[in-house]
Design an enzyme around this catalytic site. Structure first.
Site, PDB file in Angstrom:
ATOM      1  N   GLU A  59       0.672  -1.237  -0.012  1.00 46.52           N
ATOM      2  CA  GLU A  59       0.364  -0.201  -0.151  1.00 46.52           C
ATOM      3  C   GLU A  59       0.845   1.452   0.461  1.00 46.52           C
ATOM      4  O   GLU A  59       2.153   1.582   1.121  1.00 46.52           O
ATOM      5  CB  GLU A  59      -0.926  -0.280   1.255  1.00 46.52           C
ATOM      6  CG  GLU A  59      -2.402  -1.062   1.963  1.00 46.52           C
ATOM      7  CD  GLU A  59      -3.138  -0.146   2.535  1.00 46.52           C
ATOM      8  OE1 GLU A  59      -4.452  -1.183   2.237  1.00 46.52           O
ATOM      9  OE2 GLU A  59      -2.326  -0.451   3.900  1.00 46.52           O
ATOM     10  N   CYS A  60       0.596   1.694  -1.210  1.00 44.79           N
ATOM     11  CA  CYS A  60       1.842   3.436  -1.514  1.00 44.79           C
ATOM     12  C   CYS A  60       2.824   3.231  -1.107  1.00 44.79           C
ATOM     13  O   CYS A  60       3.932   2.773  -2.265  1.00 44.79           O
ATOM     14  CB  CYS A  60       0.700   4.234   0.194  1.00 44.79           C
ATOM     15  SG  CYS A  60       1.206   6.193  -0.114  1.00 44.79           S
TER      16      CYS A  60
END
Length: 438
Positions: free
Chosen positions: A327-328
């Site tokens: 994530e990210c």
């Protein structure tokens, strides 16, 4: 039944000092012998760790845009055993999105209304006196059905300034719960995504103790305790289910942003959460069913990550047969390269072709609704997810298949679709919850 009374600390805007008030209040109440349950209204990754340090209990996000009633009720059960709940708002009290054509959808005001928590409004009185009362009165009158406890006046310059500001509040019929003198040493360090992480603060315990002493000297703690109310939460609710039984999760200064309710749900369902540190060049547990790389600040540690051969080799071995998700910041670390703010290119894990750059900064912020084009750990193609995106990186290359069709809170498509290659997936948004299948 969860019936601990509570309050929500909010403000007209960001930058008014509500986080300082929140941390000082959490510690002061704890020092008084109360069991204090902290919450954060809205999609914030950083504040919950500060809340935990101040209160001694894990803090959880409450988000009325992203979360359905069952999840909100499930998170509310985390207050079991608490004497009082204290929630910190995000941005301004009524700032939300317009998805339903209404003002304040997903706002701190909506959280307070749903939970029955009165609002304590922190007003920055710097550069004004009686006019601060007009601001506070407007916030109280804007939503007459919203419970309103009173105001804390911040950045008061002198006794005369205090007298004038109090006079205005008295004229407006507003309760003053505290008056905080102006002090420049009470701010928390910041960087491009807001506050630094709690684990990076040079002396967090001393800072929080200082905030508590400051609050105790200048705020009416008995009045604040007496103002706490709450709507009884009778539903048991449901926390998210784990995407695998044994989950190896990166956890260090480069990878730290995972919503607390996700981890709590995974553990409550019996999943094993196995932390490891890429910065310490640790490989994920080889017996894990899934490797999860959360968001964080890989751009600040790109050279060290590029040199972490044990970590990268373990990640690649795992991805040959079992899923990896990022994530990210974790998504960027799974890519081919990350270019830092100085223009230096650092080789990442190479499990995806993604190349990102902080040399060419672009602000990305907002809620995200994603409809998966392919499977992601725990979810099948076609599942809709809700999350939040917040970063400054620019995509230079994204050659892999898109993972999802992604939209903002108003339904407009966004170009950050995530990626999928074999067993590896990644998104720029942080997962909050799946949408209920109807």
């Amino acid at each position: 039944m969860i019936d601990a009374p509570g309050l929500l600390i909010s403000a007209p805007s960001s930058g008014t000092g509500k986080t300082t008030v929140m941390l000082g209040l959490l510690r002061a109440l704890r020092d008084d012998g109360l069991v204090v349950q902290p919450f954060k209204s809205g999609p914030d990754y950083i504040d919950p760790a500060f809340h935990r340090a101040a209160s001694g209990r894990a803090s959880f996000n409450l988000d009325t845009w992203a979360m359905d009633a069952a999840l909100l009720d499930g998170i509310a059960t985390q207050a079991q055993g608490a004497d009082i709940c204290v929630a910190e708002g995000s941005m301004g009290l009524y700032d939300g999105v317009a998805t339903r054509g209404q003002v304040g959808f997903g706002s701190s005001a909506e959280t307070a209304r749903r939970m029955g928590w009165p609002v304590v409004l922190v007003i920055d009185a710097g550069g004004q006196a009686q006019s601060a009362a007009a601001t506070a009165l407007g916030f109280k009158a804007y939503a007459p059905d919203l419970p309103f406890a009173g105001v804390i006046l911040n950045r008061i310059a002198s006794p005369r300034h205090e007298r004038l500001a109090r006079l205005g509040m008295e004229q407006a019929g507003l309760t003053v719960l505290g008056v905080l003198p102006r002090r420049g040493d009470l701010t928390l360090p910041e960087r491009h995504l807001g506050l630094i992480q709690a684990v990076e603060h040079p002396d967090l315990e001393a800072a929080i103790a200082g905030y508590a002493e400051f609050l105790r000297e200048n705020v009416d703690l008995p009045a604040i305790k007496a103002a706490a109310l709450g709507a009884a939460q009778t539903g048991q609710g449901a926390l998210p289910t784990p995407p695998a039984q044994r989950i190896a999760i990166a956890r260090d200064a480069a990878f730290s942003f995972t919503y607390p309710h996700l981890l709590e749900g995974w553990r409550a369902a019996g999943a094993e959460v196995l932390p490891f540190s890429p910065l310490a060049d640790e490989a994920p547990d080889p017996d894990a069913d899934l490797v999860w790389l959360p968001g964080g600040y890989p751009e600040l540690h790109a050279g060290k990550l590029a040199a972490a051969e044990t970590f990268k080799a373990g990640l690649r071995r795992h991805a040959q047969a079992k899923p990896v998700h990022g994530e990210c910041g974790g998504y960027m670390a799974l890519g081919a390269a990350l270019i830092d703010k100085d223009g230096t290119r650092h080789t990442m894990a190479g499990l995806l072709g993604l190349v990102t750059s902080y040399e060419k900064r672009k602000f990305h912020l907002g809620y995200r609704r994603a409809v998966l084009s392919g499977p992601m750990p725990g979810f099948a193609a076609g599942q809709a997810l809700r999350g939040h995106e917040f970063h400054y990186s620019t995509i230079l290359d994204q050659p892999d298949a898109p993972l999802a069709d992604v939209f903002d809170a108003d339904g407009n498509p966004v170009p950050e679709t995530g990626s999928i290659r074999g067993h590896v997936t990644g998104t720029f948004f942080h997962l909050i919850t799946p949408e209920a299948v109807t």
